[in-house]
Design an enzyme around this catalytic site. Sequence first.
Site, PDB file in Angstrom:
ATOM      1  N   GLN A 214      14.356  -4.964  13.085  1.00  0.00           N
ATOM      2  CA  GLN A 214      14.955  -3.767  13.685  1.00  0.00           C
ATOM      3  C   GLN A 214      14.666  -3.671  15.190  1.00  0.00           C
ATOM      4  O   GLN A 214      13.773  -4.349  15.711  1.00  0.00           O
ATOM      5  CB  GLN A 214      14.370  -2.518  13.023  1.00  0.00           C
ATOM      6  CG  GLN A 214      14.703  -2.315  11.565  1.00  0.00           C
ATOM      7  CD  GLN A 214      14.079  -1.034  11.041  1.00  0.00           C
ATOM      8  OE1 GLN A 214      13.260  -1.079  10.138  1.00  0.00           O
ATOM      9  NE2 GLN A 214      14.455   0.116  11.591  1.00  0.00           N
ATOM     10  N   HIS A 215      15.399  -2.798  15.836  1.00  0.00           N
ATOM     11  CA  HIS A 215      15.103  -2.251  17.174  1.00  0.00           C
ATOM     12  C   HIS A 215      15.341  -3.164  18.380  1.00  0.00           C
ATOM     13  O   HIS A 215      15.462  -2.661  19.496  1.00  0.00           O
ATOM     14  CB  HIS A 215      13.635  -1.784  17.301  1.00  0.00           C
ATOM     15  CG  HIS A 215      13.141  -0.872  16.242  1.00  0.00           C
ATOM     16  ND1 HIS A 215      13.663   0.383  16.040  1.00  0.00           N
ATOM     17  CD2 HIS A 215      12.158  -1.028  15.318  1.00  0.00           C
ATOM     18  CE1 HIS A 215      13.006   0.966  15.035  1.00  0.00           C
ATOM     19  NE2 HIS A 215      12.092   0.117  14.575  1.00  0.00           N
TER      20      HIS A 215
ATOM     21  N   ASP B 184      15.845  -5.056   8.611  1.00  0.00           N
ATOM     22  CA  ASP B 184      15.138  -5.794   7.555  1.00  0.00           C
ATOM     23  C   ASP B 184      14.474  -4.876   6.527  1.00  0.00           C
ATOM     24  O   ASP B 184      14.458  -5.189   5.327  1.00  0.00           O
ATOM     25  CB  ASP B 184      14.148  -6.819   8.124  1.00  0.00           C
ATOM     26  CG  ASP B 184      13.128  -6.237   9.086  1.00  0.00           C
ATOM     27  OD1 ASP B 184      13.127  -5.009   9.318  1.00  0.00           O
ATOM     28  OD2 ASP B 184      12.323  -7.026   9.607  1.00  0.00           O
TER      29      ASP B 184
HETATM   30  O1  5SP Z   1       9.946  -2.250  13.769  1.00  0.00           O
HETATM   31  C1  5SP Z   1       9.939  -2.373  12.563  1.00  0.00           C
HETATM   32  C2  5SP Z   1      10.268  -1.226  11.680  1.00  0.00           C
HETATM   33  O2  5SP Z   1      10.524  -0.042  12.358  1.00  0.00           O
HETATM   34  C3  5SP Z   1       9.598  -3.700  11.960  1.00  0.00           C
HETATM   35  O3  5SP Z   1       9.424  -3.615  10.581  1.00  0.00           O
HETATM   36  C4  5SP Z   1      10.630  -4.727  12.346  1.00  0.00           C
HETATM   37  O4  5SP Z   1      11.835  -4.463  11.646  1.00  0.00           O
HETATM   38  C5  5SP Z   1      10.137  -6.157  12.170  1.00  0.00           C
HETATM   39  O5  5SP Z   1      10.038  -6.572  10.868  1.00  0.00           O
HETATM   40  P1  5SP Z   1       9.331  -7.894  10.303  1.00  0.00           P
HETATM   41  O6  5SP Z   1       9.695  -9.054  11.128  1.00  0.00           O
HETATM   42  O7  5SP Z   1       7.882  -7.595  10.192  1.00  0.00           O
HETATM   43  O8  5SP Z   1       9.899  -8.024   8.921  1.00  0.00           O
END
Ligand code: 5SP
Length: 456
Positions: free
Chosen positions: A71-72, A224
């Site tokens: 995300q983000h 994700d």
């Molecule tokens: O920033 C967040 C949720 O807000 C994280 O969960 C990212 O989405 C990264 O995910 P992973 O690579 O750890 O799965």
Amino acid sequence: MTLVAGVDSSTQSCKVVIRDAETGALVRQGRAAHPDGTEVDPEAWWTALQEAIAQAGGLDDVAAMSVGAQQHGMVCLDESGAVVRDALLWNDTRSAGAARDLVDELGGPVKWAEAVGSVPVASFTVTKLRWLAEHEPDSARRTARVCLPHDWLTWRLGGEFVTDRGDASGTGYWSPATGAYRTDLLQAAFGAVPGLPRVLGPHDAAGELRSGQGSVRLAPGTGDNMAAALGVGAEPGDVVVSIGTSGTAFAVAESPSADPSGAVAGFADATGRFLPLVATLNAARVLGATAGMLGVGLDRFDELALEAPAGSGGLVYVPYLEGERTPNLPDATGSLHGLTLKTSTPAHLARAAVEGLLCHLADAFDALGLDPARVLLIGGGARSEAVRRIAPAVFGRPVVVPEPGEYVADGAARQAAWLLRGGDEPPVWEAGGTEHFEADATPEVRSRYAEACDSR
Ligand SMILES: O=C(CO)[C@@H](O)[C@H](O)COP(=O)(O)O
Ligand SMILES: Nc1ncnc2c1ncn2[C@@H]1O[C@H](COP(=O)(O)OP(=O)(O)O)[C@@H](O)[C@H]1O
């Protein structure tokens, strides 16, 4: 057999699963590594995706595909569609000051929680755009469109500039409660409103794959965590704790949330519902880093952690190795407390790392304020035997560990199957096996951890 493909383009790697659209049975899979670092050329995601698809046997016989991704991350595109600069990822903390400024400028955290369901910290896209405007004005001026990692990959695959509710809810300029962009907040943060991806519904079509890989329909994709909720089949009443690069604790909810403390992000999910979520910057990599310090592999690390007594003889490991997001301490570092001659052993350090990580995640779990029927443990870190066995002691409740799998990619595949089948709810796939772990609660581990955090 009709096949669907699901992608997890996450922080450390790209995974692809190919599943039977009807039953969900796994047919084949592939994976490829992503480069290290908190800013990444999106082209590296594309290269890894192609490699993972090839390893999964290609897409020639696949009917639909969906991309779940971290995300983000801020992906800025110029007028021609070229990437303006490397993407700043969710775990890049340089925009922490910008986050503080944005919160102040709008009139405080309550205003943000009301506006978009979340109080922005450095992870949120809106703070990265403010940082860009302030520190790289040339790049900001060249930014004609902005999107997220899954949006960018979907666009590269099919040519449509689209996103979904789940990922849009992590930008800081889209409201899960109203389902609309808050371009006023984007204008105030960035000084302009670049083109934004159209927000699709949970099983809307996002075009077709445009390469010569047969006719593959594209589903909207999602963030994700939203994909993981779909992949693991989370229902209202469950809390999922994911130990990946990030640590997350989240639940499926029927109504939007707005936590002015900023601990709980009020995201949307991938089914039309909502996904209150607490995220940490430090998770599975704490285990890898500590195993590295001890000069052992992950299997030996687990053995060591399980050799030491519960409570690690009073040794407490605060795992803020990459700064932290919840609590919002972007400049924090990790620390060890209670080091004595007796606790100066590899086994005590390994156990303290596992307990410290689990206390940190238990704080995230507590912040959700729920008393769930099930706590599901997923992500790479849940493959650790020490984590599985110590988690119920630290959490003070049983945990359920679904069989190891790629739940983000699975959720994306399920979304692709939903696109093919239509209907109000995603297709029902038979759930895999689960293991249940129970242990006597160790509240003293939590309280010593809390004291160590307070004394930092
Ligand atoms: O920033 C967040 C949720 O807000 C994280 O969960 C990212 O989405 C990264 O995910 P992973 O690579 O750890 O799965
Ligand atoms: N048996 C294990 N013990 C501890 N950590 C593990 C184990 N297996 C995988 N990991 C860690 O899990 C992380 C990857 O988990 P994953 O959920 O795939 O993360 P992401 O989706 O963020 O890439 C890596 O840091 C990896 O070292």
